[in-house]
Write an enzyme that holds these catalytic residues in place. Structure first.
Site, PDB file in Angstrom:
ATOM      1  N   SER A 101       1.631 -13.705 -12.423  1.00 16.05           N
ATOM      2  CA  SER A 101       1.042 -13.674 -11.467  1.00 16.05           C
ATOM      3  C   SER A 101      -0.095 -12.778 -12.056  1.00 16.05           C
ATOM      4  O   SER A 101      -0.121 -11.833 -12.916  1.00 16.05           O
ATOM      5  CB  SER A 101       1.464 -12.937 -10.198  1.00 16.05           C
ATOM      6  OG  SER A 101       0.679 -12.481  -9.475  1.00 16.05           O
ATOM      7  N   LYS A 144       6.906  -8.693 -12.374  1.00 14.13           N
ATOM      8  CA  LYS A 144       6.301  -9.844 -13.183  1.00 14.13           C
ATOM      9  C   LYS A 144       5.980  -9.025 -14.584  1.00 14.13           C
ATOM     10  O   LYS A 144       6.199  -9.783 -15.646  1.00 14.13           O
ATOM     11  CB  LYS A 144       5.035 -10.148 -12.523  1.00 14.13           C
ATOM     12  CG  LYS A 144       5.249 -11.054 -11.139  1.00 14.13           C
ATOM     13  CD  LYS A 144       6.191 -12.536 -11.477  1.00 14.13           C
ATOM     14  CE  LYS A 144       6.298 -13.277 -10.371  1.00 14.13           C
ATOM     15  NZ  LYS A 144       7.511 -14.313 -10.416  1.00 14.13           N
ATOM     16  N   TYR A 165       7.199  -5.763  -6.498  1.00 14.75           N
ATOM     17  CA  TYR A 165       6.882  -7.072  -6.673  1.00 14.75           C
ATOM     18  C   TYR A 165       6.162  -7.406  -7.986  1.00 14.75           C
ATOM     19  O   TYR A 165       6.433  -8.273  -9.046  1.00 14.75           O
ATOM     20  CB  TYR A 165       6.340  -7.815  -5.664  1.00 14.75           C
ATOM     21  CG  TYR A 165       5.702  -9.352  -6.228  1.00 14.75           C
ATOM     22  CD1 TYR A 165       6.500 -10.334  -6.557  1.00 14.75           C
ATOM     23  CD2 TYR A 165       4.209  -9.396  -6.222  1.00 14.75           C
ATOM     24  CE1 TYR A 165       6.102 -11.555  -6.782  1.00 14.75           C
ATOM     25  CE2 TYR A 165       3.630 -10.653  -6.655  1.00 14.75           C
ATOM     26  CZ  TYR A 165       4.380 -11.689  -6.938  1.00 14.75           C
ATOM     27  OH  TYR A 165       3.929 -12.934  -7.549  1.00 14.75           O
TER      28      TYR A 165
HETATM   29  N1  UFG Z   1      -6.219 -11.241   3.921  1.00 14.64           N
HETATM   30  C1  UFG Z   1      -6.653 -10.911   5.063  1.00 14.64           C
HETATM   31  N2  UFG Z   1      -5.845 -11.087   6.181  1.00 14.64           N
HETATM   32  C2  UFG Z   1      -4.756 -11.530   6.266  1.00 14.64           C
HETATM   33  C3  UFG Z   1      -4.087 -12.040   4.856  1.00 14.64           C
HETATM   34  C4  UFG Z   1      -4.929 -11.733   3.652  1.00 14.64           C
HETATM   35  O1  UFG Z   1      -8.014 -10.449   4.951  1.00 14.64           O
HETATM   36  O2  UFG Z   1      -3.947 -11.677   7.089  1.00 14.64           O
HETATM   37  C5  UFG Z   1      -6.920 -10.894   2.457  1.00 14.64           C
HETATM   38  C6  UFG Z   1      -6.465  -9.985   1.610  1.00 14.64           C
HETATM   39  O3  UFG Z   1      -6.772  -8.743   2.098  1.00 14.64           O
HETATM   40  C7  UFG Z   1      -6.886 -10.457   0.395  1.00 14.64           C
HETATM   41  C8  UFG Z   1      -7.138 -12.095   0.305  1.00 14.64           C
HETATM   42  O4  UFG Z   1      -7.134 -12.073   1.763  1.00 14.64           O
HETATM   43  O5  UFG Z   1      -8.271 -10.004   0.099  1.00 14.64           O
HETATM   44  C9  UFG Z   1      -5.808 -12.828  -0.067  1.00 14.64           C
HETATM   45  O6  UFG Z   1      -4.601 -12.178   0.076  1.00 14.64           O
HETATM   46  P1  UFG Z   1      -3.406 -12.993  -0.007  1.00 14.64           P
HETATM   47  O7  UFG Z   1      -2.327 -12.103   0.426  1.00 14.64           O
HETATM   48  O8  UFG Z   1      -3.448 -14.229   0.443  1.00 14.64           O
HETATM   49  O9  UFG Z   1      -3.259 -12.888  -1.562  1.00 14.64           O
HETATM   50  P2  UFG Z   1      -3.033 -11.571  -2.543  1.00 14.64           P
HETATM   51  O10 UFG Z   1      -4.534 -11.899  -3.379  1.00 14.64           O
HETATM   52  O11 UFG Z   1      -2.968 -10.324  -2.074  1.00 14.64           O
HETATM   53  O12 UFG Z   1      -2.024 -12.087  -3.528  1.00 14.64           O
HETATM   54  C10 UFG Z   1      -2.261 -12.244  -5.093  1.00 14.64           C
HETATM   55  C11 UFG Z   1      -0.831 -13.048  -5.555  1.00 14.64           C
HETATM   56  C12 UFG Z   1       0.302 -12.315  -5.467  1.00 14.64           C
HETATM   57  C13 UFG Z   1       0.246 -11.115  -5.974  1.00 14.64           C
HETATM   58  C14 UFG Z   1      -1.075 -10.263  -5.285  1.00 14.64           C
HETATM   59  C15 UFG Z   1      -1.313  -8.752  -5.542  1.00 14.64           C
HETATM   60  O13 UFG Z   1      -0.965 -14.358  -4.658  1.00 14.64           O
HETATM   61  O14 UFG Z   1       1.216 -13.209  -6.127  1.00 14.64           O
HETATM   62  O15 UFG Z   1      -2.256 -10.968  -5.441  1.00 14.64           O
HETATM   63  O16 UFG Z   1      -2.026  -8.046  -5.089  1.00 14.64           O
HETATM   64  F1  UFG Z   1       1.372 -10.473  -5.795  1.00 14.64           F
END
Ligand code: UFG
Length: 340
Positions: A125, A154, A150
């Site tokens: 990731s 990785k 998590y």
């Molecule tokens: N977000 C919102 N509201 C929500 C959910 C997400 O605003 O209800 C925002 C988050 O703050 C972020 C973006 O949408 O800015 C994406 O969030 P996700 O949870 O979909 O994905 P992430 O970028 O957090 O996840 C990624 C990878 C993971 C990894 C993670 C580490 O998919 O495998 O980054 O931060 F672990």
């Protein structure tokens, strides 16, 4: 490469990868205990590929059970997806993550060694980059320390693969660093099946648009980005799945030992608010949303440099963010229809 063990093959990325393996003339054999996936995926897969892929219901940390599978199947290689992946849960229960994510890779590698299987593709990731100030991140951007247990699993698994490939076992390993996989198969027969409240943005958007959630909370609009919300590199899961086929093909032409890392993203950073607006536009539905506080552990911006995967794997994304958001919504509608 003909027969491939796909651990976690009933999951979101695993199931789409099974489809692409079959399309490329290979035989996926799923290893999954369905702890975080749903039996419905099997019917979806059967609709697309004409049959339910071969399946072994085992826990990937169970080395004895894996031994039996590798003995019976004698695969040419392994794609190891099986892992826990919820960042927040990993903070609350780190031992679950260290036990399962690291334990399953140890068991897979030990079992591969016993059965003479030398090739492995590993699901990593972009989380390994942590809060990088070098954007876009290249494969040689130093991991800035993963923010969650998590993420750290990785980092550890990548290192384990690097060391094991260079050991007496002389493996060929390809480490794929996924950015943000979203969307669903365009047939709307397989897609993401989040259990409980979705943690990730797009499943939350589709559920909010469908009225299953009151509203989406946008986590922060005071970041140093054009509209204040975080930037991510959202990649269609079908493009991502195809990269696994490319990786297996490329790996087959390399000499052992090998351990090579690839970013899998589009190369674009899109903001949360842009995703919400585009989703509304392409699907003609409203996404009720409010701005809320930042989410702990979120990085401001993360997107991939994709030159290495383009030049070595000959792979680049073909589907757009609009395609991903359209397919995610079609999947949500198909799910709702199935539940009536
Ligand atoms: N977000 C919102 N509201 C929500 C959910 C997400 O605003 O209800 C925002 C988050 O703050 C972020 C973006 O949408 O800015 C994406 O969030 P996700 O949870 O979909 O994905 P992430 O970028 O957090 O996840 C990624 C990878 C993971 C990894 C993670 C580490 O998919 O495998 O980054 O931060 F672990």
């Amino acid at each position: 490469m003909k027969k491939v063990i796909v651990t976690g093959g009933a999951g979101f990325i695993g199931s789409h990868t099974c489809v692409e393996l079959v399309a490329a003339g290979m035989e996926p054999v799923i290893v999954d205990d369905f702890r975080n996936s749903d039996e419905r995926v099997l019917q979806g897969l059967a609709k697309i590929i004409g049959r339910v892929p071969k399946l072994h219901r085992i826990d990937c940390t169970d080395e004895k059970a894996l031994d039996q599978v590798l003995k019976v199947e004698a695969p040419d290689g392994v794609i190891h997806f099986a892992a826990d992946k919820a960042v927040g849960e990993s903070v609350r229960d780190p031992l679950k993550y260290y036990g399962n994510n690291i334990g399953s890779l140890v068991a897979v590698l030990r079992s591969m060694a016993k059965h003479g299987v030398k090739d492995i593709v590993f699901s990593s990731s972009c989380t390994v980059y942590g809060d990088s100030d070098q954007l876009p991140v290249t494969e040689s951007t130093p991991p800035a320390g993963a923010a969650s247990p998590y993420g750290y699993t990785k980092v550890v698994c990548e290192r384990m693969l690097r060391e094991t490939s260079a050991s007496d076992l002389a493996l060929r390993a390809v480490l794929l660093r996924y950015f943000n996989p979203i969307g669903a198969h365009p047939s709307a027969t397989i897609g993401e099946l989040p259990i409980g409240t979705p943690n990730n943005l797009v499943p939350f958007i589709t559920q909010a648009a469908a009225g299953l959630r009151e509203r989406l909370t946008v986590f922060g609009n005071d970041y140093d980005t054009p509209d204040g919300s975080c930037l991510r590199d959202y990649i269609h899961v079908v493009d991502l799945a195809k990269a696994h086929v490319r990786a297996l093909g490329w790996m087959g032409d390399q000499k052992a030992p090998l351990c090579e890392t690839f970013n899998l993203g589009t190369g674009n950073g899109n903001s949360v608010l842009e995703v919400v607006r585009l989703f509304e536009e392409v699907n003609g539905v409203k996404v009720p949303h409010v701005i809320g506080p930042r989410r702990a552990g979120d990085v401001e911006a993360m997107y991939a440099d994709t030159k290495k995967s383009a030049s070595l794997l000959g792979w680049r994304t073909e589907l757009s963010l609009a395609d991903s958001l359209r397919d995610a919504w079609r999947w949500q509608l198909a799910l709702a229809k199935g539940q009536k």
